[in-house]
Design an enzyme around this catalytic site. Structure first.
Site, PDB file in Angstrom:
ATOM      1  N   GLY A  13       0.825  -1.198   0.000  1.00 17.88           N
ATOM      2  CA  GLY A  13       0.000   0.000   0.000  1.00 17.88           C
ATOM      3  C   GLY A  13       0.857   1.244   0.000  1.00 17.88           C
ATOM      4  O   GLY A  13       2.045   1.211   0.314  1.00 17.88           O
ATOM      5  N   GLY A  15       0.524   5.514   0.996  1.00 18.96           N
ATOM      6  CA  GLY A  15      -0.276   6.595   1.552  1.00 18.96           C
ATOM      7  C   GLY A  15       0.504   7.884   1.534  1.00 18.96           C
ATOM      8  O   GLY A  15       1.516   8.013   0.839  1.00 18.96           O
ATOM      9  N   VAL A  20       4.608   0.754   1.771  1.00 18.40           N
ATOM     10  CA  VAL A  20       4.867  -0.424   2.595  1.00 18.40           C
ATOM     11  C   VAL A  20       4.949  -1.652   1.698  1.00 18.40           C
ATOM     12  O   VAL A  20       4.073  -1.878   0.861  1.00 18.40           O
ATOM     13  CB  VAL A  20       3.756  -0.624   3.651  1.00 18.40           C
ATOM     14  CG1 VAL A  20       4.025  -1.891   4.460  1.00 18.40           C
ATOM     15  CG2 VAL A  20       3.685   0.579   4.583  1.00 18.40           C
ATOM     16  N   LYS A  35       8.983  -0.332   5.223  1.00 15.60           N
ATOM     17  CA  LYS A  35       8.346   0.930   4.865  1.00 15.60           C
ATOM     18  C   LYS A  35       9.405   1.943   4.462  1.00 15.60           C
ATOM     19  O   LYS A  35      10.434   2.083   5.132  1.00 15.60           O
ATOM     20  CB  LYS A  35       7.529   1.470   6.045  1.00 15.60           C
ATOM     21  CG  LYS A  35       6.732   2.717   5.681  1.00 15.60           C
ATOM     22  CD  LYS A  35       5.799   3.135   6.813  1.00 15.60           C
ATOM     23  CE  LYS A  35       4.962   4.327   6.388  1.00 15.60           C
ATOM     24  NZ  LYS A  35       4.026   4.749   7.438  1.00 15.60           N
ATOM     25  N   ASP A 126      -0.041   9.881  16.256  1.00 16.43           N
ATOM     26  CA  ASP A 126      -0.878   9.791  15.053  1.00 16.43           C
ATOM     27  C   ASP A 126      -1.812   8.584  15.116  1.00 16.43           C
ATOM     28  O   ASP A 126      -1.842   7.748  14.211  1.00 16.43           O
ATOM     29  CB  ASP A 126       0.013   9.708  13.807  1.00 16.43           C
ATOM     30  CG  ASP A 126      -0.748  10.056  12.520  1.00 16.43           C
ATOM     31  OD1 ASP A 126      -1.855  10.635  12.633  1.00 16.43           O
ATOM     32  OD2 ASP A 126      -0.245   9.766  11.421  1.00 16.43           O
TER      33      ASP A 126
END
Length: 583
Positions: A13, A15, A20, A35, A126
């Site tokens: 994925g 973002g 990742v 990552k 976060d």
């Protein structure tokens, strides 16, 4: 191939923060997640990356993704535990809002992870649906511990914020640093979104969302049901009005009852094709890693108090007046041999009975009042928990409530066969006393000049702690009565511990004599692990009456290097701490 070790497999994925990948670790033969940030990291970014990655690697909890390694050569990579679970935002996008009971299950696990994170002095920064992984059985894991080069940062007219606007706390939206209370707010916002279908401040452009956050314009609650009161407290505008992460966990535990998230089953791997390429292996490897994270958890969530403990919120009461000797019964221990009660062994939270079990063998039965934050333990209140120890000790711990425990230890260099029988009698006595109600108070207060009146965490400030890289006051973990304190480095495995001991005035203190400022001191290297340096400073104020015992400040610096390498720092820290003692 990354760093000659990690074979990239699939991009899982992408973002706002980075990409990742799944990868096969060819050295340890396991599947991991790697990552990488979108942007090229500057030298400053790399320094923060290493520091913050080491901070995140301190977290070991079944509901938190573990950090295994970093690669910061030409590119910065973070090597993490792999989980095949979906992020909560994707689960919500596919299935819509969840039932309150399911949200409570997920929230309870994330709150447990945050409890462990906060116990290490770490702020996540976060918490949001995209950073929570959930499998089909609702087993949840928290990930992405705020590494700087991946942190979503939004520029506003008052500066930068850390975190994601829709889930940011009001104080963070105003430009102030994130805190443990900010994490609780963000978890509340996440649970709100999961049950209501939208974040509490709605969606839209970041600046618009942040303005609503600052104003406190929370959307109405319509679907949360039994979650509504807790969400309201977690989303309180002022940090001091919010519950702690552990209080959230306990409240959610009440809602979910006896439910526990099962770990995924490990599937057998068929014998064909290279095993790290097989789909079933990928799921099995992730499952094993999840199980390993649970087994080797170093900092765990605190167990919930039962009804008896909850009905006695003041069972321990004022820490500095609670009497640990009330938990020991010399007569009960006399069945093993002549027994003597000693009220001034070690720290002020401790009491001892010395039992002569024959000849020169004397067993020291020690009871300590401890906080569960400084001595994590699993178990229900008043349950006597066996704690693994070496052959010269037998340890028992009794959880009192969600904040305190009683630790019972029987020890002797050459233990008799009934050492644990002695510990069990002492633990049973302590457990029986706790069930009778609030712990009795000390018969007499501490003398005015006693170190028992001095907060250990206040003796070292940021200037003093700066002698060790990556260490400051924010990492402090106080002990019972504030009679001990520990600090942890953010960039290494180094830690500083400071405690008070009571020592017989006529007995010499072990160590090489030294003079630190205006104080006599004694320096001692650890002879067992050889990775620490300890300095003891007797506290003897002028013009005070002589006592049979003397208070001693004991400071230890411990890390992965040889203990002698820490003595210079230990002397600097001890000099600073001793200078603040009452005269």
């Amino acid at each position: 191939m990354v760093d000659g070790r990690y074979q990239l497999e699939d991009a899982r994925g992408s973002g706002s923060g980075g990409v990742v990948w799944t990868a096969f670790d060819r050295k340890l033969k396991r599947l991991v997640a790697l990552k990488r940030p979108h942007a090229i990291a500057s030298q400053g970014d790399r320094l923060r990356f290493r520091r913050e990655a080491e901070t995140a690697a301190q977290v070991h909890h079944p509901n938190a993704i573990s950090i295994f390694d970093t690669v910061d050569g030409d590119e910065c990579w973070l090597v993490m535990e792999y989980s095949p679970a979906q992020s909560l935002d994707k689960v919500l996008a596919a299935g819509g809002p969840m039932a309150p009971e399911r949200v409570a299950r997920i929230g309870m696990q994330v709150a447990a992870a945050l409890t462990a994170v906060h116990a290490r002095g770490i702020v996540h920064r976060d918490v949001k649906p995209g950073n929570i992984l959930v499998d089909d059985d609702d087993f949840a894991k928290l990930t992405d511990f705020g590494i700087s080069i991946w942190r979503a940062v939004t520029q506003t007219d008052i500066g930068t914020i850390s975190g994601t606007p829709a889930y940011a706390a009001p104080e963070v939206a105003e430009g102030r640093p994130a805190s443990e209370a900010s994490d609780v707010f963000s978890l509340g916002a996440t649970l709100f979104a999961a049950v209501e279908g939208s974040p509490p401040f709605g969606t839209g452009e970041p600046d618009e969302v942040l303005e609503r956050v600052r104003r406190g314009d929370i959307l109405p609650v319509t679907k949360a049901g039994p979650l509504a009161p807790l969400l309201s407290e977690m989303l309180a505008p002022r940090p001091g009005q919010r519950p702690t992460a552990d209080e959230v966990r306990l409240r959610l535990k009440e809602l979910v009852g006896d439910w526990e998230a099962p770990l995924p089953a490990v599937h057998a791997v068929p014998a064909r094709t290279p095993f790290w390429r097989r789909p079933l292996y990928l799921a099995a490897a992730a499952t094993v890693l999840v199980g390993a994270a649970a087994v080797f958890a170093l900092v765990d969530s605190q167990p919930e108090p039962n009804r008896v403990a909850a009905s006695n919120p003041s069972l321990i009461g004022d820490e500095r007046t609670a009497n640990p000797c009330a938990l020991l019964d010399r007569k009960e221990l006399a069945q093993f041999g002549p027994a003597e009660l000693h009220t001034a062994y070690g720290n002020f939270n401790r009491c001892d009975v010395l039992v002569n079990v024959g000849g020169r063998e004397t067993v020291d039965v020690e009871v300590q009042l401890v906080t569960r934050k400084s001595h994590p333990v699993r178990g229900e209140p008043f349950e006597i928990v066996e704690v693994p120890s070496d052959s010269s000790e037998c340890d028992r711990t009794i959880p009192v409530d969600d904040k305190y425990s009683v630790r019972v230890t029987a020890k002797v260099p050459d233990p008799p066969t009934n050492l644990c029988a002695i510990a069990d009698v002492a633990a049973k006595t302590a457990e029986s006393t706790l069930r009778q109600g609030p712990l009795p108070r000390r018969a007499t207060p501490f003398p005015a000049e006693s170190l028992a009146n001095v907060d250990a965490c206040q003796l070292l400030d940021d200037a003093a702690l700066a002698t060790l890289p990556g260490m400051d006051r924010s990492s402090a973990v106080p002990g019972f009565g504030s009679w001990a304190c520990k600090w942890y480095s953010l960039v290494s495995r180094t830690e500083v511990s400071l405690r008070y001991d009571q020592h017989a005035a006529q007995e010499p203190i072990n160590g090489e004599p030294a003079r630190l400022g205006d104080h006599d001191a004694f320096v001692k290297l650890d002879t067992d692990s050889s990775t620490s340096c300890t300095i003891s400073v007797p506290h003897q104020p002028a013009n005070r009456p002589q006592r049979t015992t003397v208070d001693v400040l004991v400071l230890t610096v411990k890390g992965p290097q040889a203990g002698a390498e820490y003595c210079a720092s230990a002397k600097t820290l001890t000099t600073s701490a001793a200078s603040k003692l009452p005269r």
